[in-house]
Write a protein that holds these residues in place. Structure first.
Motif, PDB file in Angstrom:
ATOM      1  N   ASP A 195       0.804  -1.216   0.000  1.00 40.32           N
ATOM      2  CA  ASP A 195       0.000   0.000   0.000  1.00 40.32           C
ATOM      3  C   ASP A 195       0.839   1.268   0.000  1.00 40.32           C
ATOM      4  N   SER A 196       2.067   1.171   0.494  1.00 41.59           N
ATOM      5  CA  SER A 196       2.910   2.344   0.591  1.00 41.59           C
ATOM      6  C   SER A 196       4.366   1.909   0.729  1.00 41.59           C
ATOM      7  N   ALA A 197       5.258   2.862   0.632  1.00 40.06           N
ATOM      8  CA  ALA A 197       6.687   2.590   0.826  1.00 40.06           C
ATOM      9  C   ALA A 197       7.238   3.632   1.786  1.00 40.06           C
ATOM     10  N   LEU A 198       8.186   3.216   2.609  1.00 40.83           N
ATOM     11  CA  LEU A 198       8.842   4.146   3.503  1.00 40.83           C
ATOM     12  C   LEU A 198      10.255   3.686   3.787  1.00 40.83           C
ATOM     13  N   TYR A 199      11.052   4.606   4.296  1.00 36.74           N
ATOM     14  CA  TYR A 199      12.437   4.301   4.645  1.00 36.74           C
ATOM     15  C   TYR A 199      12.511   3.948   6.116  1.00 36.74           C
ATOM     16  N   LEU A 200      13.475   3.129   6.451  1.00 35.93           N
ATOM     17  CA  LEU A 200      13.676   2.737   7.836  1.00 35.93           C
ATOM     18  C   LEU A 200      13.874   3.971   8.712  1.00 35.93           C
ATOM     19  N   GLU A 201      14.560   4.973   8.188  1.00 37.56           N
ATOM     20  CA  GLU A 201      14.808   6.187   8.973  1.00 37.56           C
ATOM     21  C   GLU A 201      13.525   6.947   9.307  1.00 37.56           C
ATOM     22  N   ASP A 202      12.427   6.670   8.590  1.00 31.92           N
ATOM     23  CA  ASP A 202      11.131   7.291   8.899  1.00 31.92           C
ATOM     24  C   ASP A 202      10.445   6.617  10.079  1.00 31.92           C
TER      25      ASP A 202
ATOM     26  N   VAL B 261       8.663  -6.266   3.163  1.00 35.08           N
ATOM     27  CA  VAL B 261       7.248  -5.929   3.266  1.00 35.08           C
ATOM     28  C   VAL B 261       6.816  -6.204   4.697  1.00 35.08           C
ATOM     29  N   VAL B 262       6.211  -5.181   5.326  1.00 35.08           N
ATOM     30  CA  VAL B 262       5.768  -5.292   6.713  1.00 35.08           C
ATOM     31  C   VAL B 262       4.269  -5.041   6.765  1.00 35.08           C
ATOM     32  N   CYS B 263       3.549  -5.934   7.433  1.00 33.68           N
ATOM     33  CA  CYS B 263       2.099  -5.818   7.545  1.00 33.68           C
ATOM     34  C   CYS B 263       1.721  -5.097   8.834  1.00 33.68           C
TER      35      CYS B 263
ATOM     36  N   CYS C 171      -4.691  -4.077  10.811  1.00 36.10           N
ATOM     37  CA  CYS C 171      -5.505  -4.168   9.591  1.00 36.10           C
ATOM     38  C   CYS C 171      -4.735  -4.903   8.495  1.00 36.10           C
ATOM     39  N   SER C 172      -5.236  -4.841   7.273  1.00 39.51           N
ATOM     40  CA  SER C 172      -4.633  -5.587   6.167  1.00 39.51           C
ATOM     41  C   SER C 172      -3.645  -4.769   5.346  1.00 39.51           C
ATOM     42  N   LEU C 173      -3.342  -3.550   5.748  1.00 41.32           N
ATOM     43  CA  LEU C 173      -2.401  -2.735   4.992  1.00 41.32           C
ATOM     44  C   LEU C 173      -0.976  -3.243   5.170  1.00 41.32           C
ATOM     45  N   SER C 174      -0.144  -2.974   4.166  1.00 40.98           N
ATOM     46  CA  SER C 174       1.262  -3.349   4.247  1.00 40.98           C
ATOM     47  C   SER C 174       2.108  -2.242   3.631  1.00 40.98           C
ATOM     48  N   VAL C 175       3.364  -2.156   4.086  1.00 40.00           N
ATOM     49  CA  VAL C 175       4.301  -1.172   3.559  1.00 40.00           C
ATOM     50  C   VAL C 175       5.583  -1.879   3.152  1.00 40.00           C
ATOM     51  N   HIS C 176       6.271  -1.287   2.208  1.00 41.46           N
ATOM     52  CA  HIS C 176       7.573  -1.795   1.774  1.00 41.46           C
ATOM     53  C   HIS C 176       8.617  -0.900   2.428  1.00 41.46           C
TER      54      HIS C 176
END
Length: 172
Positions: free
Chosen positions: A90-97, A149-151, A155-160
């Motif tokens: 559903d989205s992407a983020l950096y570890l630093e975020d 990928v982390v869920c 809920c069912s959303l996931s981020v990379h």
């Protein structure tokens, strides 16, 4: 049309898949006027070259999306590519975020549902080691983007999550 399936033609026109043919035509006309080579005055600058390339990209997108049959075929190809994904992201983020949680020894990030995305220090270290191993081997384009990928825990959303190769994991 194979190359077109890799690029989001709707995004090229600044439109969405739900837009009508009239809306797509309007967006095409606006962009074609903006980037048409005749409007650039025959300049040889990099800006002019960008304009020509953008015009060609917009024109190619319009050629496919203007016809009902080719548009339908393109939409089917897009849908097939979406279904081939290993995991819906559903989205992407950096570890630093993400925020370091000392108690859980994990990085956390709040989800819009009120839950959270959690990645343990161990997972980060494993991914860092895997990435270093990939760097030693011949790297493919897919491996170069790495990440996990982390869920959401609610809920069912996931981020990379990317950017897992931190210089030092002890400086949290």
């Amino acid at each position: 049309m194979c190359d077109a399936a890799e690029k989001d033609l709707y995004a090229v026109l600044g439109a969405s898949a739900s837009d009508s043919i009239q809306q797509l035509k309007h967006r095409y006309q606006q962009l074609a006027l903006q980037y048409h080579p005749d409007r650039l005055g025959g300049e040889c600058s990099s800006e002019a070259q960008y304009g020509v390339n953008k015009f060609l990209e917009v024109d190619a997108a319009w050629r496919i999306l203007q016809d009902q049959n080719t548009r339908r075929q393109y939409d089917l190809q897009r849908r097939a590519l979406e279904l081939k994904q290993d995991w819906p992201v559903d989205s992407a983020l950096y570890l630093e975020d993400m925020t370091w949680n000392q108690d859980e020894c994990a990085y956390t990030y709040s989800c819009r549902c009120g839950g959270g995305f959690n990645i343990s220090e161990k997972e980060v270290e494993e991914e860092t080691q895997r990435k270093q191993q990939d760097d030693e081997d011949e790297e493919t384009e897919e491996e170069a983007h790495g990440g996990v990928v982390v869920c959401c825990d609610t809920c069912s959303l996931s981020v990379h999550v990317t950017g897992l190769t931190l210089p030092s994991l002890t400086t949290k």
